[in-house]
Design a protein around this motif. Structure first.
Motif, PDB file in Angstrom:
ATOM      1  N   ARG A   1       0.835  -1.215   0.000  1.00  0.00           N
ATOM      2  CA  ARG A   1       0.000   0.000   0.000  1.00  0.00           C
ATOM      3  C   ARG A   1       0.866   1.260   0.000  1.00  0.00           C
ATOM      4  NH1 ARG A   1      -3.814   0.472   5.018  1.00  0.00           N
ATOM      5  NH2 ARG A   1      -1.784   0.770   5.994  1.00  0.00           N
ATOM      6  N   ALA A   2       1.978   1.202   0.728  1.00  0.00           N
ATOM      7  CA  ALA A   2       2.873   2.362   0.794  1.00  0.00           C
ATOM      8  C   ALA A   2       3.624   2.570  -0.516  1.00  0.00           C
ATOM      9  CB  ALA A   2       3.860   2.180   1.946  1.00  0.00           C
ATOM     10  N   ILE A   3       3.971   1.486  -1.176  1.00  0.00           N
ATOM     11  CA  ILE A   3       4.837   1.564  -2.351  1.00  0.00           C
ATOM     12  C   ILE A   3       4.075   1.818  -3.654  1.00  0.00           C
ATOM     13  CG2 ILE A   3       6.299   0.087  -3.825  1.00  0.00           C
ATOM     14  CD1 ILE A   3       7.553  -1.006  -1.283  1.00  0.00           C
ATOM     15  N   ILE A   4       2.794   1.465  -3.703  1.00  0.00           N
ATOM     16  CA  ILE A   4       2.070   1.499  -4.977  1.00  0.00           C
ATOM     17  C   ILE A   4       2.016   2.894  -5.597  1.00  0.00           C
ATOM     18  CG2 ILE A   4      -0.275   1.883  -4.046  1.00  0.00           C
ATOM     19  CD1 ILE A   4      -1.132  -0.339  -6.152  1.00  0.00           C
ATOM     20  N   ASN A   5       2.110   3.929  -4.788  1.00  0.00           N
ATOM     21  CA  ASN A   5       2.102   5.298  -5.318  1.00  0.00           C
ATOM     22  C   ASN A   5       3.494   5.795  -5.700  1.00  0.00           C
ATOM     23  OD1 ASN A   5      -0.700   5.792  -5.173  1.00  0.00           O
ATOM     24  ND2 ASN A   5      -0.539   6.171  -2.970  1.00  0.00           N
ATOM     25  N   LYS A   6       4.467   4.881  -5.622  1.00  0.00           N
ATOM     26  CA  LYS A   6       5.849   5.200  -6.007  1.00  0.00           C
ATOM     27  C   LYS A   6       6.391   6.432  -5.277  1.00  0.00           C
ATOM     28  CE  LYS A   6       5.557   3.098 -10.592  1.00  0.00           C
ATOM     29  NZ  LYS A   6       4.198   2.749 -10.831  1.00  0.00           N
ATOM     30  N   PRO A   7       6.454   6.392  -3.951  1.00  0.00           N
ATOM     31  CA  PRO A   7       6.958   7.541  -3.187  1.00  0.00           C
ATOM     32  C   PRO A   7       8.458   7.733  -3.393  1.00  0.00           C
ATOM     33  CG  PRO A   7       6.727   5.642  -1.748  1.00  0.00           C
ATOM     34  CD  PRO A   7       6.143   5.242  -3.072  1.00  0.00           C
ATOM     35  N   LYS A   8       8.907   8.951  -3.137  1.00  0.00           N
ATOM     36  CA  LYS A   8      10.349   9.224  -3.216  1.00  0.00           C
ATOM     37  C   LYS A   8      11.091   8.531  -2.072  1.00  0.00           C
ATOM     38  CE  LYS A   8      10.128  12.190  -6.670  1.00  0.00           C
ATOM     39  NZ  LYS A   8      10.678  11.861  -7.997  1.00  0.00           N
ATOM     40  N   ILE A   9      10.397   8.417  -0.922  1.00  0.00           N
ATOM     41  CA  ILE A   9      11.017   7.766   0.232  1.00  0.00           C
ATOM     42  C   ILE A   9       9.944   7.044   1.043  1.00  0.00           C
ATOM     43  CG2 ILE A   9      10.919   9.914   1.591  1.00  0.00           C
ATOM     44  CD1 ILE A   9      13.495   8.871   3.019  1.00  0.00           C
ATOM     45  N   LEU A  10      10.297   5.849   1.495  1.00  0.00           N
ATOM     46  CA  LEU A  10       9.419   5.033   2.329  1.00  0.00           C
ATOM     47  C   LEU A  10       9.858   5.193   3.778  1.00  0.00           C
ATOM     48  CD1 LEU A  10       7.255   2.743   2.542  1.00  0.00           C
ATOM     49  CD2 LEU A  10       9.144   1.119   2.280  1.00  0.00           C
ATOM     50  N   LEU A  11       8.925   5.574   4.654  1.00  0.00           N
ATOM     51  CA  LEU A  11       9.224   5.793   6.068  1.00  0.00           C
ATOM     52  C   LEU A  11       8.633   4.639   6.878  1.00  0.00           C
ATOM     53  CD1 LEU A  11       8.216   9.577   6.193  1.00  0.00           C
ATOM     54  CD2 LEU A  11      10.483   8.621   5.751  1.00  0.00           C
ATOM     55  N   LEU A  12       9.475   3.941   7.628  1.00  0.00           N
ATOM     56  CA  LEU A  12       9.036   2.771   8.397  1.00  0.00           C
ATOM     57  C   LEU A  12       9.222   3.031   9.886  1.00  0.00           C
ATOM     58  CD1 LEU A  12      11.068   1.130   5.833  1.00  0.00           C
ATOM     59  CD2 LEU A  12       9.006  -0.155   6.321  1.00  0.00           C
ATOM     60  N   ASP A  13       8.094   3.154  10.601  1.00  0.00           N
ATOM     61  CA  ASP A  13       8.113   3.486  12.027  1.00  0.00           C
ATOM     62  C   ASP A  13       8.045   2.215  12.884  1.00  0.00           C
ATOM     63  OD1 ASP A  13       8.028   4.751  14.440  1.00  0.00           O
ATOM     64  OD2 ASP A  13       5.952   5.419  14.269  1.00  0.00           O
ATOM     65  N   GLU A  14       9.191   1.620  13.154  1.00  0.00           N
ATOM     66  CA  GLU A  14       9.315   0.410  13.983  1.00  0.00           C
ATOM     67  C   GLU A  14       8.292  -0.673  13.597  1.00  0.00           C
ATOM     68  OE1 GLU A  14      10.973   0.352  17.644  1.00  0.00           O
ATOM     69  OE2 GLU A  14      10.953   2.488  18.047  1.00  0.00           O
ATOM     70  N   PRO A  15       8.229  -1.082  12.331  1.00  0.00           N
ATOM     71  CA  PRO A  15       7.214  -2.061  11.914  1.00  0.00           C
ATOM     72  C   PRO A  15       7.429  -3.451  12.494  1.00  0.00           C
ATOM     73  CG  PRO A  15       8.783  -1.674  10.141  1.00  0.00           C
ATOM     74  CD  PRO A  15       9.093  -0.676  11.206  1.00  0.00           C
ATOM     75  N   LEU A  16       8.600  -3.719  13.077  1.00  0.00           N
ATOM     76  CA  LEU A  16       8.879  -5.049  13.626  1.00  0.00           C
ATOM     77  C   LEU A  16       8.802  -5.102  15.150  1.00  0.00           C
ATOM     78  CD1 LEU A  16      11.996  -5.873  11.401  1.00  0.00           C
ATOM     79  CD2 LEU A  16       9.655  -6.614  11.017  1.00  0.00           C
ATOM     80  N   SER A  17       8.471  -3.973  15.777  1.00  0.00           N
ATOM     81  CA  SER A  17       8.621  -3.878  17.237  1.00  0.00           C
ATOM     82  C   SER A  17       7.624  -4.715  18.025  1.00  0.00           C
ATOM     83  CB  SER A  17       8.518  -2.415  17.682  1.00  0.00           C
ATOM     84  OG  SER A  17       7.231  -1.910  17.407  1.00  0.00           O
ATOM     85  N   ASN A  18       6.432  -4.978  17.466  1.00  0.00           N
ATOM     86  CA  ASN A  18       5.413  -5.711  18.220  1.00  0.00           C
ATOM     87  C   ASN A  18       5.315  -7.178  17.819  1.00  0.00           C
ATOM     88  OD1 ASN A  18       4.657  -3.358  19.604  1.00  0.00           O
ATOM     89  ND2 ASN A  18       3.307  -2.728  17.935  1.00  0.00           N
ATOM     90  N   ILE A  19       6.367  -7.703  17.216  1.00  0.00           N
ATOM     91  CA  ILE A  19       6.353  -9.070  16.692  1.00  0.00           C
ATOM     92  C   ILE A  19       7.286  -9.946  17.513  1.00  0.00           C
ATOM     93  CG2 ILE A  19       6.823 -10.473  14.640  1.00  0.00           C
ATOM     94  CD1 ILE A  19       6.245  -7.902  13.000  1.00  0.00           C
ATOM     95  N   ASP A  20       6.868 -11.199  17.766  1.00  0.00           N
ATOM     96  CA  ASP A  20       7.699 -12.087  18.583  1.00  0.00           C
ATOM     97  C   ASP A  20       9.008 -12.419  17.867  1.00  0.00           C
ATOM     98  OD1 ASP A  20       7.519 -14.838  17.170  1.00  0.00           O
ATOM     99  OD2 ASP A  20       5.423 -14.248  17.339  1.00  0.00           O
ATOM    100  N   THR A  21       9.993 -12.873  18.637  1.00  0.00           N
ATOM    101  CA  THR A  21      11.373 -13.013  18.165  1.00  0.00           C
ATOM    102  C   THR A  21      11.508 -13.919  16.949  1.00  0.00           C
ATOM    103  OG1 THR A  21      12.130 -12.683  20.425  1.00  0.00           O
ATOM    104  CG2 THR A  21      13.719 -13.574  18.873  1.00  0.00           C
ATOM    105  N   GLU A  22      10.847 -15.076  16.968  1.00  0.00           N
ATOM    106  CA  GLU A  22      10.996 -16.037  15.878  1.00  0.00           C
ATOM    107  C   GLU A  22      10.468 -15.482  14.561  1.00  0.00           C
ATOM    108  OE1 GLU A  22       9.742 -20.648  14.787  1.00  0.00           O
ATOM    109  OE2 GLU A  22       9.353 -19.851  16.785  1.00  0.00           O
ATOM    110  N   LEU A  23       9.262 -14.906  14.599  1.00  0.00           N
ATOM    111  CA  LEU A  23       8.673 -14.327  13.389  1.00  0.00           C
ATOM    112  C   LEU A  23       9.435 -13.081  12.958  1.00  0.00           C
ATOM    113  CD1 LEU A  23       6.445 -14.330  11.262  1.00  0.00           C
ATOM    114  CD2 LEU A  23       4.984 -13.088  12.873  1.00  0.00           C
ATOM    115  N   ARG A  24       9.939 -12.354  13.919  1.00  0.00           N
ATOM    116  CA  ARG A  24      10.655 -11.101  13.639  1.00  0.00           C
ATOM    117  C   ARG A  24      11.858 -11.334  12.722  1.00  0.00           C
ATOM    118  NH1 ARG A  24      11.055  -6.694  17.650  1.00  0.00           N
ATOM    119  NH2 ARG A  24      12.550  -5.163  16.912  1.00  0.00           N
TER     120      ARG A  24
END
Length: 310
Positions: free
Chosen positions: A146-169
């Motif tokens: 969803r973020a990439i489909i509009n072809k942004p100049k820059i993608l900003l990722l705000d801790e997208p992995l922070s709430n995920i358990d260690t194995e899946l992370r």
């Protein structure tokens, strides 16, 4: 490489408690790189991201994206006009919409654009499902698509992995890097986790108290930290003299060691042992792969790596 983002003398102070969140920050992000802001909670990193996105207004400075000034004293473009996209911690997917509709929500993307994004994010065949029918990894891909489909100049990722358990992370970390590189997009990644930063980043900026303390590759900032805060934040150390420190992996327990010590504690971490030794009434941390070490054992050791001085 060209600089796609330029930050000049950026400043933000929250009136409550007069807390400085950005203190005259100067920074550039190169086109096509994954650039990470690494810092503890409260360091100012998320506010920094929000200022680039246009979700927070700086007090001073300039933000330039692809040679277009999006913020200055006389200019403050709306988020929709900045050609940036944000992936938040919780992905913010709309539960009542299909995956295809989530990806194209608020977008003018064509069917061809959607098909390309579905292919590259490995979501082909999932487009008619709903978010609750997908795994955590697939939901991350939807948010990224969803973020990439509009072809942004820059993608900003705000801790997208922070709430995920260690194995899946660990698994999602690999997928995230592969997808960002597949789209050849510039990304700014915000995290407090050193492992995430080291794995994902082309370059890393360490942030503390609203200041950028150091910028470099993972190897550069780990082996050549600018100051004691950066050194401690990136890994354990032992002080071996006045203003002199050494990492545990740079002390070797060996028969031909120069110094003598006694083992006080041994902690098993799966891939290595962390050994606390006492030498001349001083405690030193050592990393070892030796299964035969015992508490109370007399050993010899030597330094086999760079001594850090601050």
């Amino acid at each position: 490489m060209n600089d796609i983002v330029q930050i000049e003398k950026l400043q933000k102070i929250f009136c409550k408690g007069n807390i400085c969140i950005a203190n005259n920050i100067n920074l550039s992000i190169q086109e096509g790189e994954i650039f990470t802001i690494l810092g503890k909670s409260g360091s100012g990193k998320t506010t920094f991201l929000r200022m680039i996105a246009g979700l927070e207004t700086p007090d001073d400075g300039e933000i330039i994206i692809d040679n277009n000034t999006v913020f200055s004293k006389n200019k403050n473009l709306e988020p929709k006009d900045r050609e940036v996209a944000v992936v938040f911690q919780n992905y913010a997917l709309l539960p009542h919409l299909t995956i295809a509709s989530n990806i194209t929500f608020g977008s003018k993307a064509s069917k061809k654009d959607l098909d390309e994004v579905l292919e590259k994010t490995k979501l082909k065949g999932q487009e008619n499902k709903f978010p609750h029918e997908l795994s955590g990894g697939q939901q991350q891909r939807v948010a990224l698509a969803r973020a990439i489909i509009n072809k942004p100049k820059i993608l900003l990722l705000d801790e997208p992995l922070s709430n995920i358990d260690t194995e899946l992370r660990s698994h999602l970390r690999v997928e995230l890097k592969e997808m960002i590189k597949a789209f050849n997009i510039t990304a700014l990644f915000i995290t407090h986790d050193k492992e995430d930063a080291f794995y994902l980043s082309d370059r890393i900026a360490i942030m503390h108290g609203g200041n950028i303390l150091q910028v470099g590759t993972a190897k550069e900032i780990y082996h050549h930290p600018n100051d004691l805060y950066c050194a401690n934040f990136l890994g354990k150390m032992t002080q071996i003299g006045t203003n002199s420190y050494i990492r545990p992996e740079h002390i070797e327990i060996c028969l031909d060691g120069e110094f003598e010590a006694i083992i006080k504690e041994i902690t098993f971490y799966g891939s290595f042992y962390e050994v606390l030794i006492i030498s001349n009434k001083k405690e030193l941390l050592v990393h070892s792969f030796d299964d035969n070490l015992k508490i109370g054992q007399k050993i010899k050791y030597k330094f086999n790596g760079e001594i850090l001085k601050f």
